[in-house]
Design a protein around this motif. Structure first.
Motif, PDB file in Angstrom:
ATOM      1  N   GLY A 236       1.530   9.471  -6.260  1.00  0.00           N
ATOM      2  CA  GLY A 236       2.117  10.796  -5.844  1.00  0.00           C
ATOM      3  C   GLY A 236       1.803  11.323  -4.728  1.00  0.00           C
ATOM      4  O   GLY A 236       2.042  12.520  -4.204  1.00  0.00           O
ATOM      5  N   ALA A 237       1.227  10.613  -3.657  1.00  0.00           N
ATOM      6  CA  ALA A 237       0.959  10.887  -2.177  1.00  0.00           C
ATOM      7  C   ALA A 237       2.176  10.488  -1.431  1.00  0.00           C
ATOM      8  O   ALA A 237       1.972   9.535  -0.642  1.00  0.00           O
ATOM      9  CB  ALA A 237      -0.377  10.514  -1.871  1.00  0.00           C
ATOM     10  N   VAL A 238       3.248  11.287  -1.431  1.00  0.00           N
ATOM     11  CA  VAL A 238       4.523  10.587  -0.784  1.00  0.00           C
ATOM     12  C   VAL A 238       4.349  10.943   0.844  1.00  0.00           C
ATOM     13  O   VAL A 238       4.771  10.130   1.542  1.00  0.00           O
ATOM     14  CB  VAL A 238       5.428  11.739  -1.219  1.00  0.00           C
ATOM     15  CG1 VAL A 238       6.745  11.076  -0.475  1.00  0.00           C
ATOM     16  CG2 VAL A 238       5.749  11.482  -2.700  1.00  0.00           C
ATOM     17  N   ASP A 239       3.643  11.823   1.312  1.00  0.00           N
ATOM     18  CA  ASP A 239       3.508  12.040   2.528  1.00  0.00           C
ATOM     19  C   ASP A 239       2.679  10.700   3.197  1.00  0.00           C
ATOM     20  O   ASP A 239       2.868  10.224   4.318  1.00  0.00           O
ATOM     21  CB  ASP A 239       2.755  13.066   3.043  1.00  0.00           C
ATOM     22  CG  ASP A 239       1.702  13.427   2.327  1.00  0.00           C
ATOM     23  OD1 ASP A 239       1.428  12.958   1.277  1.00  0.00           O
ATOM     24  OD2 ASP A 239       0.858  14.392   2.911  1.00  0.00           O
ATOM     25  N   VAL A 240       1.483  10.411   2.372  1.00  0.00           N
ATOM     26  CA  VAL A 240       0.608   9.450   2.880  1.00  0.00           C
ATOM     27  C   VAL A 240       1.464   7.947   2.845  1.00  0.00           C
ATOM     28  O   VAL A 240       1.557   7.196   3.867  1.00  0.00           O
ATOM     29  CB  VAL A 240      -0.699   9.190   2.210  1.00  0.00           C
ATOM     30  CG1 VAL A 240      -1.449   8.168   2.554  1.00  0.00           C
ATOM     31  CG2 VAL A 240      -1.246  10.432   2.273  1.00  0.00           C
TER      32      VAL A 240
ATOM     33  N   VAL B  50       3.940   3.668  10.028  1.00  0.00           N
ATOM     34  CA  VAL B  50       3.025   3.004  11.103  1.00  0.00           C
ATOM     35  C   VAL B  50       2.433   1.620  10.640  1.00  0.00           C
ATOM     36  O   VAL B  50       2.413   0.707  11.406  1.00  0.00           O
ATOM     37  CB  VAL B  50       1.888   4.235  11.121  1.00  0.00           C
ATOM     38  CG1 VAL B  50       0.578   3.607  12.005  1.00  0.00           C
ATOM     39  CG2 VAL B  50       2.300   5.570  11.773  1.00  0.00           C
ATOM     40  N   GLY B  51       2.052   1.743   9.152  1.00  0.00           N
ATOM     41  CA  GLY B  51       1.423   0.267   8.840  1.00  0.00           C
ATOM     42  C   GLY B  51       2.335  -0.861   8.659  1.00  0.00           C
ATOM     43  O   GLY B  51       2.135  -1.998   9.541  1.00  0.00           O
TER      44      GLY B  51
ATOM     45  N   MET C 138       0.939  -1.112   0.001  1.00  0.00           N
ATOM     46  CA  MET C 138       0.013   0.018  -0.032  1.00  0.00           C
ATOM     47  C   MET C 138       0.924   1.291  -0.039  1.00  0.00           C
ATOM     48  O   MET C 138       0.638   2.242  -0.682  1.00  0.00           O
ATOM     49  CB  MET C 138      -0.987  -0.015   1.161  1.00  0.00           C
ATOM     50  CG  MET C 138      -2.220  -0.864   1.001  1.00  0.00           C
ATOM     51  SD  MET C 138      -3.430  -0.401  -0.409  1.00  0.00           S
ATOM     52  CE  MET C 138      -3.740   1.144   0.057  1.00  0.00           C
ATOM     53  N   CYS C 139       2.161   1.220   0.848  1.00  0.00           N
ATOM     54  CA  CYS C 139       3.123   2.345   0.731  1.00  0.00           C
ATOM     55  C   CYS C 139       3.461   2.406  -0.842  1.00  0.00           C
ATOM     56  O   CYS C 139       3.519   3.638  -1.168  1.00  0.00           O
ATOM     57  CB  CYS C 139       4.083   1.905   1.606  1.00  0.00           C
ATOM     58  SG  CYS C 139       5.562   2.955   1.431  1.00  0.00           S
ATOM     59  N   LEU C 140       3.905   1.464  -1.349  1.00  0.00           N
ATOM     60  CA  LEU C 140       4.189   1.676  -2.759  1.00  0.00           C
ATOM     61  C   LEU C 140       3.271   2.228  -3.753  1.00  0.00           C
ATOM     62  O   LEU C 140       3.320   3.198  -4.574  1.00  0.00           O
ATOM     63  CB  LEU C 140       4.822   0.115  -3.291  1.00  0.00           C
ATOM     64  CG  LEU C 140       6.078  -0.289  -2.707  1.00  0.00           C
ATOM     65  CD1 LEU C 140       6.256  -1.519  -3.420  1.00  0.00           C
ATOM     66  CD2 LEU C 140       7.264   0.715  -3.286  1.00  0.00           C
ATOM     67  N   LEU C 141       1.946   1.855  -3.511  1.00  0.00           N
ATOM     68  CA  LEU C 141       0.947   2.350  -4.396  1.00  0.00           C
ATOM     69  C   LEU C 141       0.510   3.903  -3.897  1.00  0.00           C
ATOM     70  O   LEU C 141       0.463   4.359  -4.950  1.00  0.00           O
ATOM     71  CB  LEU C 141      -0.663   1.493  -3.944  1.00  0.00           C
ATOM     72  CG  LEU C 141      -1.823   1.724  -5.059  1.00  0.00           C
ATOM     73  CD1 LEU C 141      -1.337   1.258  -6.330  1.00  0.00           C
ATOM     74  CD2 LEU C 141      -2.848   0.632  -4.370  1.00  0.00           C
TER      75      LEU C 141
END
Length: 81
Positions: free
Chosen positions: A48-52, A59-60, A40-43
């Motif tokens: 383009g949501a690098v902060d998320v 955390v995850g 999910m981090c890679l996705l």
């Protein structure tokens, strides 16, 4: 973005989610859940949501997986199977 990479990551996310809910071993399920969070981090990063993505990675994939594994290792089994 490259749609083939997005599709590959999305398929891996679905496979990890299905493997997490079907795995009988709790430790294995926790590790697969960590892999799910990393995918999910890679996705998020691909979208383009690098902060998320950074939050999901720390955390995850990081803290949650370590806490799950620590909780499982502190429990005991009642039977030998």
């Amino acid at each position: 973005m490259i749609w083939q990479v997005d599709l590959l990551i999305l398929v891996l996310v679905v496979i990890c989610a299905l493997a997490t809910i079907t795995t009988k071993d709790l430790l294995g399920a926790s590790v697969i859940f960590g892999v799910y969070s990393f995918m999910m981090c890679l996705l998020w990063a691909e979208m383009g949501a690098v902060d998320v993505a950074f939050t999901e990675a720390t955390v995850g994939a990081g803290v949650s997986t370590i806490l799950f594994i620590a909780a499982i290792l502190r429990t005991t089994r009642r039977s030998k199977d």
